[in-house]
Every structure is written in structure tokens, then in C-alpha cells.
Design a protein around this motif. Structure first.
Motif, PDB file in Angstrom:
ATOM      1  N   GLU A  48       0.838  -1.193   0.000  1.00  0.00           N
ATOM      2  CA  GLU A  48       0.000   0.000   0.000  1.00  0.00           C
ATOM      3  C   GLU A  48       0.875   1.245   0.000  1.00  0.00           C
ATOM      4  N   PHE A  49       0.641   2.114  -0.986  1.00  0.00           N
ATOM      5  CA  PHE A  49       1.397   3.353  -1.135  1.00  0.00           C
ATOM      6  C   PHE A  49       0.460   4.535  -0.950  1.00  0.00           C
ATOM      7  N   ASP A  50       0.851   5.483  -0.108  1.00  0.00           N
ATOM      8  CA  ASP A  50       0.045   6.670   0.156  1.00  0.00           C
ATOM      9  C   ASP A  50       0.615   7.845  -0.636  1.00  0.00           C
ATOM     10  N   PHE A  51      -0.101   8.253  -1.674  1.00  0.00           N
ATOM     11  CA  PHE A  51       0.328   9.353  -2.526  1.00  0.00           C
ATOM     12  C   PHE A  51      -0.364  10.664  -2.155  1.00  0.00           C
ATOM     13  N   SER A  52      -1.023  10.727  -1.002  1.00  0.00           N
ATOM     14  CA  SER A  52      -1.781  11.922  -0.637  1.00  0.00           C
ATOM     15  C   SER A  52      -0.886  13.159  -0.521  1.00  0.00           C
ATOM     16  N   SER A  53       0.351  12.993  -0.081  1.00  0.00           N
ATOM     17  CA  SER A  53       1.255  14.148   0.025  1.00  0.00           C
ATOM     18  C   SER A  53       1.645  14.674  -1.358  1.00  0.00           C
ATOM     19  N   LEU A  54       1.399  13.886  -2.390  1.00  0.00           N
ATOM     20  CA  LEU A  54       1.696  14.297  -3.760  1.00  0.00           C
ATOM     21  C   LEU A  54       0.419  14.662  -4.522  1.00  0.00           C
ATOM     22  N   GLY A  55      -0.696  14.777  -3.776  1.00  0.00           N
ATOM     23  CA  GLY A  55      -1.962  15.110  -4.405  1.00  0.00           C
ATOM     24  C   GLY A  55      -2.702  13.908  -4.948  1.00  0.00           C
ATOM     25  N   GLY A  56      -2.221  12.715  -4.621  1.00  0.00           N
ATOM     26  CA  GLY A  56      -2.867  11.493  -5.103  1.00  0.00           C
ATOM     27  C   GLY A  56      -3.668  10.829  -4.005  1.00  0.00           C
ATOM     28  N   GLU A  57      -3.781   9.537  -4.111  1.00  0.00           N
ATOM     29  CA  GLU A  57      -4.546   8.767  -3.133  1.00  0.00           C
ATOM     30  C   GLU A  57      -3.773   7.516  -2.746  1.00  0.00           C
ATOM     31  N   VAL A  58      -4.351   6.751  -1.853  1.00  0.00           N
ATOM     32  CA  VAL A  58      -3.738   5.488  -1.450  1.00  0.00           C
ATOM     33  C   VAL A  58      -3.939   4.485  -2.591  1.00  0.00           C
ATOM     34  N   THR A  59      -2.854   3.846  -2.988  1.00  0.00           N
ATOM     35  CA  THR A  59      -2.873   2.888  -4.090  1.00  0.00           C
ATOM     36  C   THR A  59      -2.221   1.593  -3.642  1.00  0.00           C
ATOM     37  N   VAL A  60      -2.780   0.491  -4.074  1.00  0.00           N
ATOM     38  CA  VAL A  60      -2.196  -0.815  -3.779  1.00  0.00           C
ATOM     39  C   VAL A  60      -1.550  -1.341  -5.060  1.00  0.00           C
ATOM     40  N   ALA A  61      -0.296  -1.726  -4.928  1.00  0.00           N
ATOM     41  CA  ALA A  61       0.428  -2.358  -6.047  1.00  0.00           C
ATOM     42  C   ALA A  61       0.749  -3.782  -5.623  1.00  0.00           C
ATOM     43  N   GLU A  62       0.786  -4.655  -6.590  1.00  0.00           N
ATOM     44  CA  GLU A  62       1.046  -6.058  -6.299  1.00  0.00           C
ATOM     45  C   GLU A  62       2.293  -6.520  -7.048  1.00  0.00           C
ATOM     46  N   ILE A  63       3.125  -7.263  -6.353  1.00  0.00           N
ATOM     47  CA  ILE A  63       4.289  -7.891  -6.958  1.00  0.00           C
ATOM     48  C   ILE A  63       3.889  -9.340  -7.209  1.00  0.00           C
ATOM     49  N   VAL A  64       3.882  -9.727  -8.485  1.00  0.00           N
ATOM     50  CA  VAL A  64       3.382 -11.040  -8.874  1.00  0.00           C
ATOM     51  C   VAL A  64       4.320 -11.711  -9.876  1.00  0.00           C
ATOM     52  N   VAL A  65       4.149 -13.013 -10.006  1.00  0.00           N
ATOM     53  CA  VAL A  65       4.832 -13.782 -11.047  1.00  0.00           C
ATOM     54  C   VAL A  65       3.774 -14.182 -12.056  1.00  0.00           C
ATOM     55  N   ARG A  66       4.045 -13.824 -13.324  1.00  0.00           N
ATOM     56  CA  ARG A  66       3.165 -14.197 -14.434  1.00  0.00           C
ATOM     57  C   ARG A  66       4.016 -14.411 -15.670  1.00  0.00           C
ATOM     58  N   GLN A  67       3.654 -15.376 -16.448  1.00  0.00           N
ATOM     59  CA  GLN A  67       4.284 -15.608 -17.745  1.00  0.00           C
ATOM     60  C   GLN A  67       5.810 -15.710 -17.638  1.00  0.00           C
ATOM     61  N   GLY A  68       6.267 -16.347 -16.577  1.00  0.00           N
ATOM     62  CA  GLY A  68       7.697 -16.573 -16.412  1.00  0.00           C
ATOM     63  C   GLY A  68       8.505 -15.353 -16.038  1.00  0.00           C
ATOM     64  N   ALA A  69       7.851 -14.330 -15.489  1.00  0.00           N
ATOM     65  CA  ALA A  69       8.552 -13.101 -15.122  1.00  0.00           C
ATOM     66  C   ALA A  69       7.949 -12.508 -13.842  1.00  0.00           C
ATOM     67  N   LEU A  70       8.689 -11.592 -13.255  1.00  0.00           N
ATOM     68  CA  LEU A  70       8.254 -10.873 -12.056  1.00  0.00           C
ATOM     69  C   LEU A  70       7.711  -9.514 -12.501  1.00  0.00           C
ATOM     70  N   TRP A  71       6.555  -9.128 -11.966  1.00  0.00           N
ATOM     71  CA  TRP A  71       5.883  -7.901 -12.390  1.00  0.00           C
ATOM     72  C   TRP A  71       5.465  -7.067 -11.191  1.00  0.00           C
ATOM     73  N   VAL A  72       5.433  -5.750 -11.377  1.00  0.00           N
ATOM     74  CA  VAL A  72       4.777  -4.852 -10.433  1.00  0.00           C
ATOM     75  C   VAL A  72       3.524  -4.364 -11.152  1.00  0.00           C
ATOM     76  N   ASP A  73       2.383  -4.540 -10.497  1.00  0.00           N
ATOM     77  CA  ASP A  73       1.096  -4.237 -11.113  1.00  0.00           C
ATOM     78  C   ASP A  73       0.281  -3.372 -10.171  1.00  0.00           C
ATOM     79  N   ASP A  74       0.044  -2.122 -10.587  1.00  0.00           N
ATOM     80  CA  ASP A  74      -0.745  -1.214  -9.754  1.00  0.00           C
ATOM     81  C   ASP A  74      -2.184  -1.103 -10.241  1.00  0.00           C
ATOM     82  N   GLY A  75      -2.564  -1.975 -11.149  1.00  0.00           N
ATOM     83  CA  GLY A  75      -3.947  -2.025 -11.605  1.00  0.00           C
ATOM     84  C   GLY A  75      -4.276  -1.040 -12.718  1.00  0.00           C
TER      85      GLY A  75
END
Length: 134
Positions: A48-75
Motif C-alpha cells: 500500500e502506497f500513500d500518494f496523498s502528500s503528492l496530491g494522489g490517493e492510497v494505491t495498492v500495487a502487487e508484486i506477482v509472477v506471471r508468464q515466467g517473469a516478475l511484475w509490479v502491477d498497480d492495476g
């Protein structure tokens, strides 16, 4: 009628042959994903990342394995593939298709458990640390 049966049998045989060729590839992909998931199990998960200090919102990113690789996916529909930096188990780098380079550093607590993830995206002047969700 006889020709129709031959045609149908040929289509079925072709489909069966294609299926039999695909199954080993799917199994190899699954084995590859399982091996990567085991290798990087300590960093996999949701952060969970809080971007409120940058004018954004709380965002959840996921670190996953797919298709034989490691990915960061914030949706956002554009997951970024990440790879270890110098065979590190906690430092990774990749490329976001729109926003350029992305660097991730996973932070451990005193027991060695990954509890945070720092994401740096130089092109956006972004440097934010998120907490790992249980």
C-alpha cells in the motif's frame, strides 16, 4: 456424407495435435512461474502506497509472477516487468511503458521479513515507500 466425416475427423485430429503441443508449453510455463514464485516469495504480495502528500490517493500495487517473469502491477492495465539488479533479492528495476524507468527496493525488518517496498521513478520525480499488506 463420407467426405464430411473425413473432414470432421481431420479437424478433430488437428485440434488434438495442437492441444497436445500446447500442454507441455503450459506446463513449462507453470513450472517456470512456480520456480520464480518460490525464488521471490519474500517480496511477492500487495503493498500500500500513500500518494496523498503528492496530491494522489492510497494505491495498492502487487508484486506477482506471471508468464515466467516478475511484475509490479498497480492495476492501471500496464504492469511493468522487473528484474533483479546484480542478482539482488531486494533490488529490482524495470520499465513502465509510459513513465519510464522504475526501481524497487524491498525493505526488511530486524527478523528478515520484507515489510516495505520503495519505488523510485526518476522521470516522475517519484520516491515513495509502501507497506506490505498481510
Amino acid at each position: 456424407m463420407h467426405s464430411f466425416r473425413k473432414h470432421r475427423a481431420a479437424i478433430f485430429a488437428g485440434g488434438l495435435a495442437l492441444f497436445l503441443m500446447i500442454v507441455p508449453a503450459i506446463k513449462a510455463q507453470t513450472n517456470s512461474d512456480e520456480a520464480l514464485a518460490k525464488k521471490y516469495e519474500k517480496v511477492l504480495g500487495r503493498y500500500e502506497f500513500d500518494f496523498s502528500s503528492l496530491g494522489g490517493e492510497v494505491t495498492v500495487a502487487e508484486i506477482v509472477v506471471r508468464q515466467g517473469a516478475l511484475w509490479v502491477d498497480d492495476g492501471d492495465g500496464r504492469p511493468a516487468e522487473i528484474k533483479p539488479v546484480n542478482d539482488s533479492a531486494v533490488e529490482f528495476a524495470g520499465e513502465d511503458a509510459v513513465n519510464g524507468p522504475v526501481h524497487l527496493t524491498f525493505i526488511k525488518d530486524e527478523s528478515g521479513t520484507v515489510v516495505k517496498c520503495r519505488i523510485v521513478m526518476p522521470n516522475l520525480s517519484l520516491d515513495v515507500t509502501g507497506i506490505k499488506l498481510k
